[in-house]
Design an enzyme around this catalytic site. Structure first.
Site, PDB file in Angstrom:
ATOM      1  N   HIS A  73      -1.102 -21.508  48.633  1.00 48.99           N
ATOM      2  CA  HIS A  73      -0.279 -21.748  49.826  1.00 48.99           C
ATOM      3  C   HIS A  73       0.344 -20.472  50.386  1.00 48.99           C
ATOM      4  O   HIS A  73       0.821 -20.466  51.520  1.00 48.99           O
ATOM      5  CB  HIS A  73       0.912 -22.643  49.485  1.00 48.99           C
ATOM      6  N   GLU A 125       3.408 -23.687  52.436  1.00 49.99           N
ATOM      7  CA  GLU A 125       2.562 -22.857  53.325  1.00 49.99           C
ATOM      8  C   GLU A 125       3.316 -22.482  54.602  1.00 49.99           C
ATOM      9  O   GLU A 125       3.252 -21.342  55.077  1.00 49.99           O
ATOM     10  CB  GLU A 125       1.286 -23.634  53.667  1.00 49.99           C
TER      11      GLU A 125
END
Ligand code: SF4
Length: 284
Positions: A73, A125
């Site tokens: 991420h 993310e």
């Protein structure tokens, strides 16, 4: 009884790459610490733990001499710097598709432009991407949230890699109404999730039962289950092969199998072995 595997299943490119990077570090004798769980699969995390990999919650948890891993991420540049200041070595396993979003955001911010990122603001993310354009990034879930943004200057519009395409396109349209010039719209959605869903959908109408191997709390596995259930009522989300109940397969001629993007191959192999025990034959 025949077993049919979906055309696309299991580890996506970014997750497979992250696990391989960790394995390589272990082979080199490193003491490996991942910042957050490396992947969303309890069984794979337990396997890595048995090999000595521990999960840490903050850069401050890294001890001298340890190797820190940034998962697929990604993280903010600040967190990366902090890790680099503490760890013996930092392995950056950020998925290249995520790195692309980070770089686009960073470049647009450096040009003084606004950056609209469509996605879940609480997702790691998105937190990481926002860190690349701190004064310029606006993370919105969908078009309705664009309405509350201030006027936007020469905006770049990008997406969380796992977003639904229609959500992105609607939000991008809404940005046009707020922008002082035509926005730069870059679709940064990764196809891994969609490919697995399309392959499961293509198979679900042709089988009598469907096993989806994945975490019970993994959103992409839950979505795969609902895609399969649309056409195959006997669809089951299982974490391990022990959960297969032979009774559920009574009278079934064809059984479908797929797996979420965080499900390792060894769990898929174990599931196929269990189905063979019950009397299934794999079809090439
Ligand atoms: Fe990378 Fe796509 Fe996998 Fe996310 S889902 S880690 S973007 S390959």
């Amino acid at each position: 009884m025949q077993v049919l595997l979906a055309d696309e299943y299991g580890f996506c490119f970014g997750v497979e790459r992250a696990v391989e990077m960790v394995e390589q570090a272990l082979d080199e004798g490193a003491t490996v610490r991942t910042l957050g769980p490396l992947i969303h699969n309890t069984q794979e995390i337990k396997r890595l733990e048995a090999e000595g990999v521990a999960t840490i919650n903050a850069p401050a948890d890294v001890a001298p001499g340890e190797t820190a891993v940034i998962r697929a991420h990604g993280v903010t540049p600040e967190v990366q710097r902090e890790l680099e200041g503490r760890a013996e070595r930092v392995i950056d396993a950020t998925c290249p598709f995520v790195t692309k979003v980070q770089k686009l955001a960073e470049r647009a911010a450096a040009q003084g432009r606004d950056v609209v990122v469509v996605g879940n603001p609480d997702h790691p993310e998105m937190i990481g991407v926002r860190g690349y354009a701190p004064q310029h990034a606006h993370v919105v879930r969908d078009a309705s949230e664009v309405a509350s943004l201030p006027p936007l200057h020469a905006p770049l519009v990008v997406s969380q890699t796992t977003l639904k395409l229609s959500t992105f396109l609607e939000a991008a349209d809404a940005v046009r109404l707020k922008a002082d010039s035509e926005p730069q719209i870059v679709n940064t959605i990764c196809s891994a999730t969609r490919d697995r869903q399309d392959a499961a959908r293509a198979l679900a109408g042709h089988v009598d039962a469907f096993y989806i191997i994945g975490g019970k709390h993994s959103s992409n596995s839950i979505k795969l289950l609902s895609v399969c259930r649309e056409q195959c009522a006997q669809s089951f989300l299982i974490e391990t092969p022990d959960e297969i109940n032979a009774e559920d397969l009574r009278g079934a001629r064809r059984v479908g199998v797929t797996a979420g993007a965080s499900t390792p191959n060894w769990l898929i192999e174990q599931t196929l072995a269990r189905l063979r025990e019950i009397g299934a034959e794999e079809q090439a």
